[in-house]
Design a protein around this motif. Structure first.
Motif, PDB file in Angstrom:
ATOM      1  N   LEU A  88      25.995   4.062  52.997  1.00  0.00           N
ATOM      2  CA  LEU A  88      24.537   3.613  53.931  1.00  0.00           C
ATOM      3  C   LEU A  88      25.007   2.158  53.836  1.00  0.00           C
ATOM      4  CD1 LEU A  88      22.282   6.469  52.342  1.00  0.00           C
ATOM      5  CD2 LEU A  88      23.256   6.451  54.373  1.00  0.00           C
ATOM      6  N   ASP A  89      24.967   1.056  52.984  1.00  0.00           N
ATOM      7  CA  ASP A  89      25.418   0.048  52.992  1.00  0.00           C
ATOM      8  C   ASP A  89      25.928  -0.529  51.684  1.00  0.00           C
ATOM      9  OD1 ASP A  89      23.361   0.193  50.806  1.00  0.00           O
ATOM     10  OD2 ASP A  89      22.103   0.847  52.164  1.00  0.00           O
ATOM     11  N   GLY A  90      26.053  -1.951  51.774  1.00  0.00           N
ATOM     12  CA  GLY A  90      27.067  -2.321  51.122  1.00  0.00           C
ATOM     13  C   GLY A  90      27.641  -3.725  51.157  1.00  0.00           C
ATOM     14  N   MET A  91      28.452  -4.817  49.985  1.00  0.00           N
ATOM     15  CA  MET A  91      29.130  -5.762  50.500  1.00  0.00           C
ATOM     16  C   MET A  91      30.697  -5.355  49.706  1.00  0.00           C
ATOM     17  SD  MET A  91      27.979  -8.834  48.790  1.00  0.00           S
ATOM     18  CE  MET A  91      27.037  -9.159  47.174  1.00  0.00           C
ATOM     19  N   ASN A  92      30.612  -6.229  49.997  1.00  0.00           N
ATOM     20  CA  ASN A  92      32.734  -6.568  49.256  1.00  0.00           C
ATOM     21  C   ASN A  92      32.146  -7.132  48.867  1.00  0.00           C
ATOM     22  OD1 ASN A  92      33.946  -8.080  50.709  1.00  0.00           O
ATOM     23  ND2 ASN A  92      34.513  -6.827  52.384  1.00  0.00           N
ATOM     24  N   GLU A  93      33.275  -7.822  48.160  1.00  0.00           N
ATOM     25  CA  GLU A  93      33.739  -9.008  46.642  1.00  0.00           C
ATOM     26  C   GLU A  93      33.948 -10.464  47.757  1.00  0.00           C
ATOM     27  OE1 GLU A  93      37.134  -9.916  45.241  1.00  0.00           O
ATOM     28  OE2 GLU A  93      37.669  -7.688  45.233  1.00  0.00           O
ATOM     29  N   ASP A  94      34.830  -9.652  49.110  1.00  0.00           N
ATOM     30  CA  ASP A  94      34.694 -10.843  49.792  1.00  0.00           C
ATOM     31  C   ASP A  94      33.540 -12.296  50.472  1.00  0.00           C
ATOM     32  OD1 ASP A  94      37.752 -11.907  50.001  1.00  0.00           O
ATOM     33  OD2 ASP A  94      37.218  -9.575  50.453  1.00  0.00           O
ATOM     34  N   GLY A  95      32.207 -11.050  50.647  1.00  0.00           N
ATOM     35  CA  GLY A  95      30.953 -11.998  50.660  1.00  0.00           C
ATOM     36  C   GLY A  95      30.458 -11.095  51.985  1.00  0.00           C
TER      37      GLY A  95
END
Length: 334
Positions: free
Chosen positions: A144-151
Motif C-alpha cells: 500500500l506504501d513503502g520505501m526501499n534502502e535507496d531512499g
C-alpha cells in the motif's frame, strides 16, 4: 458524548529476508479471506493461469523468481498462483490522502482509509531481490506504501473512477517499483507503462526530494504530474457519491494550502494527518483512517502513527512486534 471503541486491528511488524516460514504464516492467516474475495463473482470471472503468468512475465519480469517462490510456498495450486499474480483481481475502493514535504529531509506522509476487517495490518521488511524494502503489505506481497534502502518512497490512493479493465492490482506495481527503481524518474516511468485494473494516484519521492504523482487508469498510460499531494480524484470529480462521502476535495484543498506555505515544517504536515479533514473517523462506513505513515528517504526510517501513539521502524533498526489499535467514533452512550 463518549468515544465507544467499536473496531480494532492488530498491526504486526514482520522481517524476513527471503520468503519462508514467516511469509507462509501470513499466507495461512489471510488466504481464506482472500480466497473468498477473489472468487466473489465466481471462478470464471478471474483470468486463467497462463494469461496471468504471461502478463507478469511481460510487464514485471524481475518479479518472476519471487512470484514462483511464493506460489510454491503456498502449495503450488492453480487458484493461489492466479491470485498471487494480481492480474485482473476483483475491484476494490479505498479513500486515502498523501503528500510530500520536500525540505532538507524530505518525507512522504500518508493516511490509509479503509475497512479495518479488510486490512492485513502487516509492516513487512524484506530483501527478496537484493534490495531492502519496507512497507505495509497488501494481497500478501503487494504494498500500500513503502520505501526501499535507496531512499525511494511510494504511496497509493484510489483515483476516484469506477472503470475496471485488464491490468494488475496496483499494490503489486508498488512492490515492483521499490524492488527495481532507485529514483523518482525511474519509478514514474515504470508506473506510466505497467497496465493497472483500476484508477489510482501513486505519489513518489526519492532521497533528493524529487517528487511526482502518477495518475494511473485502466487502458491508458500513466499521467505523470509534478504535484506533491493526492487524495481520491484525478483531473476532475467523476464519481460524485464517493467524492462526497470521502471529502476528497476538502482533503486535497487542505493539503495544497499547507504545501503552499513556505514556512511549513515536516512536523506540522505530519500533525495535519491526525486532524480532520485529512484524518477520518468514518469507521462505520469503511472510510476511517486505519494508520498514518511518514517515510523519510534520507534516513531510511518509517514512522507509523495513530492519535496518541507512534511506532518507528527503520532499515537499520527494524523491530518485529505487534500493536493492537482501537478505532471508534463519537456516539451517544445510553
Amino acid at each position: 458524548m463518549s468515544l465507544i471503541q467499536n473496531q480494532s486491528l492488530l498491526f504486526r511488524a514482520v522481517e524476513e529476508t527471503q520468503p519462508g516460514e514467516a511469509w507462509l504464516g501470513l499466507f495461512h492467516a489471510f488466504w481464506p479471506s482472500y480466497r473468498r474475495w477473489y472468487l466473489q463473482s465466481g471462478d470464471a470471472a478471474r483470468p486463467y493461469y497462463l494469461p496471468c503468468v504471461r502478463a507478469l512475465r511481460e510487464h514485471m519480469p524481475e518479479l518472476m523468481p519471487t512470484y514462483e517462490t511464493l506460489v510454491n510456498l503456498a502449495g503450488g495450486g492453480d487458484l493461489e498462483a492466479r491470485f498471487l499474480s494480481l492480474f485482473c483481481p476483483p475491484p476494490y475502493v479505498a479513500a486515502c490522502s498523501q503528500a510530500v514535504w520536500s525540505g532538507e529531509h524530505p518525507v512522504l506522509v500518508r493516511n490509509y482509509d479503509y475497512p479495518a476487517q479488510l486490512c492485513e495490518g502487516v509492516v513487512l521488511k524484506t530483501t527478496w531481490n537484493g534490495r531492502q524494502v519496507m512497507g505495509v503489505s497488501d494481497c500478501l506481497w503487494g504494498l500500500l506504501d513503502g520505501m526501499n534502502e535507496d531512499g525511494l518512497a511510494v504511496s497509493l490512493s484510489f483515483g476516484g473512477r469506477r472503470d475496471v479493465g485488464d491490468g494488475f492490482g496496483v499494490p503489486l506495481v508498488l512492490r515492483y517499483v521499490l524492488e527495481t527503481c532507485t529514483t523518482t524518474a525511474e519509478a514514474t516511468a515504470a508506473l506510466a507503462r505497467i497496465p493497472v485494473h483500476m484508477s489510482y494516484n501513486v505519489t513518489v519521492v526519492d532521497r533528493t526530494g524529487e517528487f511526482a504523482t502518477v495518475y494511473v487508469a485502466p487502458g491508458k498510460p500513466g499521467d505523470i504530474r509534478r504535484t506533491a499531494a493526492a487524495t481520491n480524484h484525478q483531473h476532475k470529480i467523476e464519481w460524485h457519491q464517493h467524492a462526497s462521502a470521502t471529502a476528497t476535495v476538502e482533503r486535497h484543498r487542505r493539503l495544497l494550502l499547507m504545501l503552499q506555505d513556505s514556512e511549513l515544517s515536516a512536523d506540522t504536515l505530519i500533525g495535519a494527518f491526525l486532524k480532520p479533514p485529512i484524518y477520518s473517523t468514518a469507521f462505520s462506513r469503511g472510510f476511517g483512517t486505519l494508520y498514518s505513515a511518514a517515510y523519510w528517504p534520507t534516513m531510511g526510517r518509517a514512522d507509523f502513527f495513530w492519535p496518541g501513539m507512534s511506532w518507528p521502524q527503520s532499515f537499520a533498526h527494524f523491530t518485529p512486534g505487534e500493536r493492537l489499535i482501537q478505532f471508534g467514533e463519537p456516539q451517544i452512550q445510553t
